[in-house]
Motif scaffolding. Structure first.
Motif, PDB file in Angstrom:
ATOM      1  N   ILE A   1       2.543  10.401 -21.138  1.00  0.00           N
ATOM      2  CA  ILE A   1       1.939   8.997 -20.811  1.00  0.00           C
ATOM      3  C   ILE A   1       0.594   9.019 -21.343  1.00  0.00           C
ATOM      4  CG2 ILE A   1       1.464   7.579 -18.703  1.00  0.00           C
ATOM      5  CD1 ILE A   1       4.569   7.698 -19.250  1.00  0.00           C
ATOM      6  N   SER A   2       0.057   7.761 -21.788  1.00  0.00           N
ATOM      7  CA  SER A   2      -1.295   7.805 -22.425  1.00  0.00           C
ATOM      8  C   SER A   2      -2.300   7.429 -21.682  1.00  0.00           C
ATOM      9  CB  SER A   2      -1.348   6.400 -23.433  1.00  0.00           C
ATOM     10  OG  SER A   2      -1.179   5.187 -22.682  1.00  0.00           O
ATOM     11  N   PRO A   3      -3.484   7.800 -21.327  1.00  0.00           N
ATOM     12  CA  PRO A   3      -4.366   7.778 -20.609  1.00  0.00           C
ATOM     13  C   PRO A   3      -4.806   6.122 -20.359  1.00  0.00           C
ATOM     14  CG  PRO A   3      -5.198   9.236 -22.282  1.00  0.00           C
ATOM     15  CD  PRO A   3      -3.867   8.636 -22.773  1.00  0.00           C
ATOM     16  N   ILE A   4      -4.471   5.379 -21.428  1.00  0.00           N
ATOM     17  CA  ILE A   4      -4.777   3.778 -21.072  1.00  0.00           C
ATOM     18  C   ILE A   4      -3.604   3.199 -20.248  1.00  0.00           C
ATOM     19  CG2 ILE A   4      -3.485   2.962 -22.983  1.00  0.00           C
ATOM     20  CD1 ILE A   4      -6.596   1.746 -22.313  1.00  0.00           C
ATOM     21  N   ALA A   5      -2.350   3.848 -20.301  1.00  0.00           N
ATOM     22  CA  ALA A   5      -1.579   3.457 -19.442  1.00  0.00           C
ATOM     23  C   ALA A   5      -1.565   3.794 -17.877  1.00  0.00           C
ATOM     24  CB  ALA A   5       0.309   3.814 -19.780  1.00  0.00           C
ATOM     25  N   ALA A   6      -2.138   5.032 -17.985  1.00  0.00           N
ATOM     26  CA  ALA A   6      -2.297   5.721 -16.463  1.00  0.00           C
ATOM     27  C   ALA A   6      -3.634   5.091 -15.851  1.00  0.00           C
ATOM     28  CB  ALA A   6      -2.700   7.192 -16.622  1.00  0.00           C
ATOM     29  N   GLN A   7      -4.427   4.093 -16.445  1.00  0.00           N
ATOM     30  CA  GLN A   7      -5.438   3.623 -15.681  1.00  0.00           C
ATOM     31  C   GLN A   7      -5.194   2.236 -14.884  1.00  0.00           C
ATOM     32  OE1 GLN A   7      -8.574   2.777 -18.763  1.00  0.00           O
ATOM     33  NE2 GLN A   7      -8.433   4.941 -19.177  1.00  0.00           N
ATOM     34  N   ASN A   8      -3.634   1.831 -15.115  1.00  0.00           N
ATOM     35  CA  ASN A   8      -3.187   0.716 -14.322  1.00  0.00           C
ATOM     36  C   ASN A   8      -1.953   0.972 -13.756  1.00  0.00           C
ATOM     37  OD1 ASN A   8      -1.832  -1.713 -14.395  1.00  0.00           O
ATOM     38  ND2 ASN A   8      -3.925  -2.647 -14.542  1.00  0.00           N
ATOM     39  N   SER A   9      -2.062   0.733 -12.561  1.00  0.00           N
ATOM     40  CA  SER A   9      -0.613   1.003 -12.015  1.00  0.00           C
ATOM     41  C   SER A   9       0.578   0.031 -12.385  1.00  0.00           C
ATOM     42  CB  SER A   9      -0.967   0.660 -10.125  1.00  0.00           C
ATOM     43  OG  SER A   9      -1.170  -0.679  -9.952  1.00  0.00           O
ATOM     44  N   LYS A  10       0.387  -1.338 -12.775  1.00  0.00           N
ATOM     45  CA  LYS A  10       1.332  -1.897 -13.092  1.00  0.00           C
ATOM     46  C   LYS A  10       1.809  -1.436 -14.527  1.00  0.00           C
ATOM     47  CE  LYS A  10       0.407  -6.000 -10.054  1.00  0.00           C
ATOM     48  NZ  LYS A  10      -0.206  -7.038 -10.387  1.00  0.00           N
ATOM     49  N   ALA A  11       0.783  -1.101 -15.522  1.00  0.00           N
ATOM     50  CA  ALA A  11       1.287  -0.537 -16.925  1.00  0.00           C
ATOM     51  C   ALA A  11       1.815   0.844 -16.728  1.00  0.00           C
ATOM     52  CB  ALA A  11      -0.309  -0.395 -17.531  1.00  0.00           C
ATOM     53  N   LEU A  12       1.200   1.762 -15.629  1.00  0.00           N
ATOM     54  CA  LEU A  12       2.061   2.974 -15.336  1.00  0.00           C
ATOM     55  C   LEU A  12       3.312   2.796 -15.019  1.00  0.00           C
ATOM     56  CD1 LEU A  12       1.705   6.102 -15.323  1.00  0.00           C
ATOM     57  CD2 LEU A  12       0.725   5.922 -13.272  1.00  0.00           C
ATOM     58  N   PHE A  13       3.608   1.840 -14.178  1.00  0.00           N
ATOM     59  CA  PHE A  13       4.915   1.685 -13.667  1.00  0.00           C
ATOM     60  C   PHE A  13       5.947   1.293 -14.755  1.00  0.00           C
ATOM     61  CE2 PHE A  13       8.041  -1.429 -11.569  1.00  0.00           C
ATOM     62  CZ  PHE A  13       8.688  -0.376 -10.746  1.00  0.00           C
ATOM     63  N   LEU A  14       5.577   0.258 -15.557  1.00  0.00           N
ATOM     64  CA  LEU A  14       6.457  -0.333 -16.643  1.00  0.00           C
ATOM     65  C   LEU A  14       6.627   0.897 -17.664  1.00  0.00           C
ATOM     66  CD1 LEU A  14       5.217  -3.947 -17.019  1.00  0.00           C
ATOM     67  CD2 LEU A  14       7.245  -2.999 -16.074  1.00  0.00           C
ATOM     68  N   THR A  15       5.386   1.639 -17.967  1.00  0.00           N
ATOM     69  CA  THR A  15       5.228   2.533 -18.976  1.00  0.00           C
ATOM     70  C   THR A  15       6.538   3.731 -18.642  1.00  0.00           C
ATOM     71  OG1 THR A  15       3.249   2.171 -19.832  1.00  0.00           O
ATOM     72  CG2 THR A  15       4.328   4.327 -20.432  1.00  0.00           C
TER      73      THR A  15
ATOM     74  N   GLY B   1      -7.195   5.558 -26.216  1.00  0.00           N
ATOM     75  CA  GLY B   1      -6.468   5.887 -25.083  1.00  0.00           C
ATOM     76  C   GLY B   1      -5.026   5.950 -25.112  1.00  0.00           C
ATOM     77  N   PHE B   2      -4.440   5.465 -26.637  1.00  0.00           N
ATOM     78  CA  PHE B   2      -3.006   5.412 -26.778  1.00  0.00           C
ATOM     79  C   PHE B   2      -2.584   6.783 -27.386  1.00  0.00           C
ATOM     80  CE2 PHE B   2      -4.501   1.272 -26.975  1.00  0.00           C
ATOM     81  CZ  PHE B   2      -3.565   0.725 -26.205  1.00  0.00           C
ATOM     82  N   ILE B   3      -1.342   7.191 -27.120  1.00  0.00           N
ATOM     83  CA  ILE B   3      -0.756   8.384 -27.899  1.00  0.00           C
ATOM     84  C   ILE B   3      -0.498   7.792 -29.148  1.00  0.00           C
ATOM     85  CG2 ILE B   3       1.548   9.582 -27.990  1.00  0.00           C
ATOM     86  CD1 ILE B   3       1.482   9.151 -24.914  1.00  0.00           C
ATOM     87  N   GLU B   4      -0.691   8.787 -30.231  1.00  0.00           N
ATOM     88  CA  GLU B   4      -0.240   8.584 -31.660  1.00  0.00           C
ATOM     89  C   GLU B   4       0.926   9.119 -31.994  1.00  0.00           C
ATOM     90  OE1 GLU B   4      -4.589   7.164 -33.720  1.00  0.00           O
ATOM     91  OE2 GLU B   4      -3.820   9.506 -33.850  1.00  0.00           O
TER      92      GLU B   4
END
Length: 155
Positions: A46-60, A15-18
């Motif tokens: 934005i990676s799929p793993i970051a987009a799955q969680n609102s807090k991770a998405l916000f910080l990313t 789920g990460f960007i490489e």
């Protein structure tokens, strides 16, 4: 503000960007390309793993927008000699990244988001004190210029 185009990346099997960073394959929550000479914009993925969680998405998104805005403003970044400063985290290899990680911690604390991982505010402050006056001044200048990106409350 920020001069960027945003997109959701496909990501790898985790789920990460490489991407390649100094010859090393790196996994990340997000990635910002250098500013285009034709459009003046950076591309933020934005990676799929970051987009799955609102807090991770916000910080990313704050982190990557910080890179795009720094590029838009033409802020320079200087390399930090991690070995000479006894700093064991490659993420802090230049003044822009150091400032952005400090700002990311500021945003996390402001929004009651737990700081997960190795770059806590206490550790960053300890590393910051090890740097030269010139490096600290550069990081502080970048920090102040990028603060409007990070001085936000998540809704």
């Amino acid at each position: 503000m920020g001069g960027a185009e945003y997109s959701l990346s496909e990501g790898n099997s985790n789920g990460f960007i490489e991407y390649m960073d100094h010859g090393n394959l790196t996994e990340a929550w997000g990635y910002t390309s250098p500013k285009s000479l034709t459009t003046g914009l950076s591309k933020v993925s934005i990676s799929p793993i970051a987009a799955q969680n609102s807090k991770a998405l916000f910080l990313t998104m704050a982190h990557e927008t910080g890179h795009a805005y720094a590029s838009f403003l033409g802020l320079g970044r200087s390399l930090i000699d991690l070995k000479a400063n006894n700093i064991g985290w490659e993420e802090l290899a230049d003044t822009e990244h150091f400032a952005i990680y400090k700002l990311e911690n500021f945003t996390a604390l402001k929004n009651n988001i737990p700081i997960i991982g190795k770059l806590s505010t206490v550790r960053l402050d300890s590393f910051f004190r090890r740097l030269s006056t010139t490096e600290r001044s550069s990081i502080s200048s970048i920090y102040e210029k990028l603060l409007p990106i990070f001085d936000r409350v998540m809704k």
